[in-house]
Design an enzyme around this catalytic site. Structure first.
Site, mmCIF file in Angstrom:
data_model
loop_
_atom_site.group_PDB
_atom_site.id
_atom_site.type_symbol
_atom_site.label_atom_id
_atom_site.label_comp_id
_atom_site.label_asym_id
_atom_site.label_seq_id
_atom_site.Cartn_x
_atom_site.Cartn_y
_atom_site.Cartn_z
ATOM 1 N N SER A 196 -61.585 -36.755 -23.329
ATOM 2 C CA SER A 196 -62.680 -36.896 -23.943
ATOM 3 C C SER A 196 -62.717 -38.509 -24.212
ATOM 4 O O SER A 196 -63.932 -38.986 -24.732
ATOM 5 C CB SER A 196 -62.703 -36.266 -24.882
ATOM 6 O OG SER A 196 -61.361 -36.394 -25.885
ATOM 7 N N SER A 294 -61.470 -35.643 -33.874
ATOM 8 C CA SER A 294 -59.828 -34.974 -32.769
ATOM 9 C C SER A 294 -59.848 -34.439 -34.426
ATOM 10 O O SER A 294 -59.425 -34.246 -35.312
ATOM 11 C CB SER A 294 -59.355 -36.146 -33.267
ATOM 12 O OG SER A 294 -60.106 -37.126 -32.107
ATOM 13 N N PHE B 13 -65.761 -40.198 -30.429
ATOM 14 C CA PHE B 13 -65.013 -40.144 -29.484
ATOM 15 C C PHE B 13 -64.490 -39.496 -28.797
ATOM 16 O O PHE B 13 -64.498 -39.120 -27.598
ATOM 17 C CB PHE B 13 -64.214 -42.216 -29.559
ATOM 18 C CG PHE B 13 -64.805 -42.732 -29.639
ATOM 19 C CD1 PHE B 13 -65.921 -43.808 -28.673
ATOM 20 C CD2 PHE B 13 -65.464 -44.322 -30.983
ATOM 21 C CE1 PHE B 13 -66.632 -45.231 -28.933
ATOM 22 C CE2 PHE B 13 -65.771 -45.121 -30.944
ATOM 23 C CZ PHE B 13 -66.665 -45.828 -30.310
ATOM 24 N N CYS B 14 -63.690 -38.983 -29.894
ATOM 25 C CA CYS B 14 -63.418 -37.967 -29.176
ATOM 26 C C CYS B 14 -63.089 -36.479 -30.119
ATOM 27 O O CYS B 14 -62.835 -37.506 -31.580
ATOM 28 C CB CYS B 14 -61.765 -37.819 -29.535
ATOM 29 S SG CYS B 14 -60.565 -37.306 -29.041
ATOM 30 N N PRO B 15 -63.879 -35.282 -30.147
ATOM 31 C CA PRO B 15 -63.858 -35.109 -29.105
ATOM 32 C C PRO B 15 -65.456 -35.725 -28.285
ATOM 33 O O PRO B 15 -64.887 -35.301 -26.626
ATOM 34 C CB PRO B 15 -64.295 -33.369 -29.355
ATOM 35 C CG PRO B 15 -64.768 -32.922 -30.205
ATOM 36 C CD PRO B 15 -64.002 -34.852 -30.811
#
Lengths: 378, 76
Positions: A196, A294, B13-15
């Site tokens: 990702s 995350s 940016f993540c995920p």
């Protein structure tokens, strides 16, 4: 008396409880504030250690510490999982039948793997998201004598580096066993690159090329055919396997869905204040939020520090002053003896550096330092 | 136009926006519309590519003040 109630004793809840106990020491000593932590377990698991269990580098017993030993003695700790939330009346009811009231509530119940949400995945794949699964993965790797290994990743999932780490670590494991000529790797990933994080993907793709790891992107597992040993994707492609390693899709905890606090168990949360949407005295942290960041221990850690400062102010002086800026830090094991890391927030993408032995050893040290981290000593 | 479920993936940016959309699509009903908000320029290409590959419908796509709005309908 300001009562702060924390529901969930994982990384976020434990750090938050200790942080508040430290900040509110005088108020707690003079009975002007209290901190109560409710958990579903008397033991605290270091979840990142499961990856090492799968490769025989840690024993399952090394993953656990008694929760009470991690907590400041002024914290009221009960192993009493919450079953219902009555946010309009500022109370929760737990399994014991007891009701706990609060002035401020923090919900950090975490997430859980749900491999069963992909037909055939639970029966045919190995993963590293529970102790039992990690032990079985270790046995599957130990007894594998060659063939096609496929890695599939579900969405959403906890610990975003695990798909890469599993691949790098399996490669080195089979290299050490001198089986690389008999093993092939097919790495799949849900989006159009192999991670990702764009910069992580840019770093990892040449590594995979060097290692001979084949990769297929835009691959979301739809079902696993255990007889034909094939994974079918939503996108219409098929990957064959002899050994299937999965990063299963995750959901929030059932109690969150049952209480209608959030779809799939993720609670709508303000990205800056961490307040539950529509509530002024309810906060959410860690995997439990619906934030687009995350699901990782470091996320919970940084959120807990922000929330600790803000809740301490709310309980004593008034308004919160800090905002969460989306900070996340993840180590990335790049094999058996090298590692790098990714550090980023809402505005700044990571710039991963080439892996080194020093970062790997620091990660191994952190596996032990974690206990001091959740105690609030790091 | 019916109301869409908002998937606010700004600053992710993540995920990342596409992964957020994939997760939200799993939880959505067939026929439901979702609108992804993204500050990632790449999403304006990645998301339509995935939508097309899986067979969902891209309803609209626009950019306003550096935020991309991609509205999609779950087709199956």
């Amino acid at each position: 008396m300001k009562r702060i109630l924390i529901v969930g004793g994982g990384t976020g809840g434990t750090i938050l409880a200790n942080n508040l106990a430290r900040r509110l020491r005088h108020e707690i000593d003079s009975a002007r504030a209290s901190v109560t932590l409710l958990s579903a377990s008397a033991r605290h698991m270091y979840q990142p250690g499961l990856l090492y269990v799968a490769f025989g580098k840690m024993a399952p017993s090394e993953l656990y510490v008694d929760q009470k030993t991690l907590l400041d003695p002024t914290i009221h700790f009960h192993v009493d999982p919450v079953e219902s939330f009555d946010l309009d009346h500022n109370e929760v009811k737990a399994k014991s039948g007891k009701t706990y009231g609060y002035d401020y509530l923090a919900i950090c119940t975490g997430s859980r793997p749900v491999p069963a949400s992909v037909p055939g995945l639970m029966e045919n794949a190995h993963h590293v998201y529970t102790e039992d699964a990690a032990v079985k993965t270790a046995e599957a790797l130990r007894t594998f004598e060659g063939g096609r290994i496929a890695i599939v990743t579900g969405v959403p999932h906890k610990c975003p580096m695990v798909p890469l780490e599993l691949t790098f670590m399996m490669y080195d494991y089979f290299k050490d066993r001198e089986l690389l000529d008999k093993v092939s790797f097919t790495y799949t990933y849900p989006i159009g690159r192999i991670h990702s994080l764009e910069n992580v993907a840019k770093w990892a793709a040449p590594e995979f090329d060097r290692m001979g790891v084949r990769y297929e992107t835009l691959f979301n597992a739809k079902e696993v055919d255990g007889v034909q040993k094939r994974v079918h994707s939503e996108e219409g492609s098929v990957v064959e396997f002899d050994l299937l390693i999965a990063v299963p899709p995750h959901k929030g905890m059932e109690v969150i869905e049952q209480n209608k606090l959030g779809t799939s168990g993720w609670i709508p949360t303000n990205r800056a204040t961490l307040a539950m949407e529509g509530r002024e005295n309810v906060f959410v942290l860690g995997d439990t939020t619906n934030l687009p960041i995350s699901k990782a221990g470091s996320t919970a850690h940084y959120e807990a520090e922000v929330l600790g400062e803000n809740l301490a102010r709310l309980a004593t002086q008034g308004g919160a002053m800090r905002t969460y800026e989306g900070k996340v830090f993840c180590f990335i094991e790049a094999g058996k003896d090298r590692a790098t890391y990714a550090s980023f927030d809402y505005k700044n993408p990571p710039q991963p550096r080439p892996p080194t032995r020093a970062i790997h050893w620091f990660k191994l040290a952190y596996n032990r330092l974690y206990w001091n981290s959740v105690r609030g000593l790091l | 136009m019916s109301e869409a479920t908002i998937v606010d993936a700004r600053g992710s940016f993540c995920p990342g926006p596409l992964m957020e959309l994939i997760a939200a699509m799993k939880a959505a009903r067939v026929g439901e519309e979702l609108e992804v908000l993204s500050t990632d320029r790449g999403s304006a290409e990645d998301i339509p590519e995935w939508i097309k590959k899986v067979g969902h419908t891209l309803v609209s796509s626009s950019e306003e003040g550096g935020v991309y709005h991609l509205r999609v309908r779950k087709a199956k």
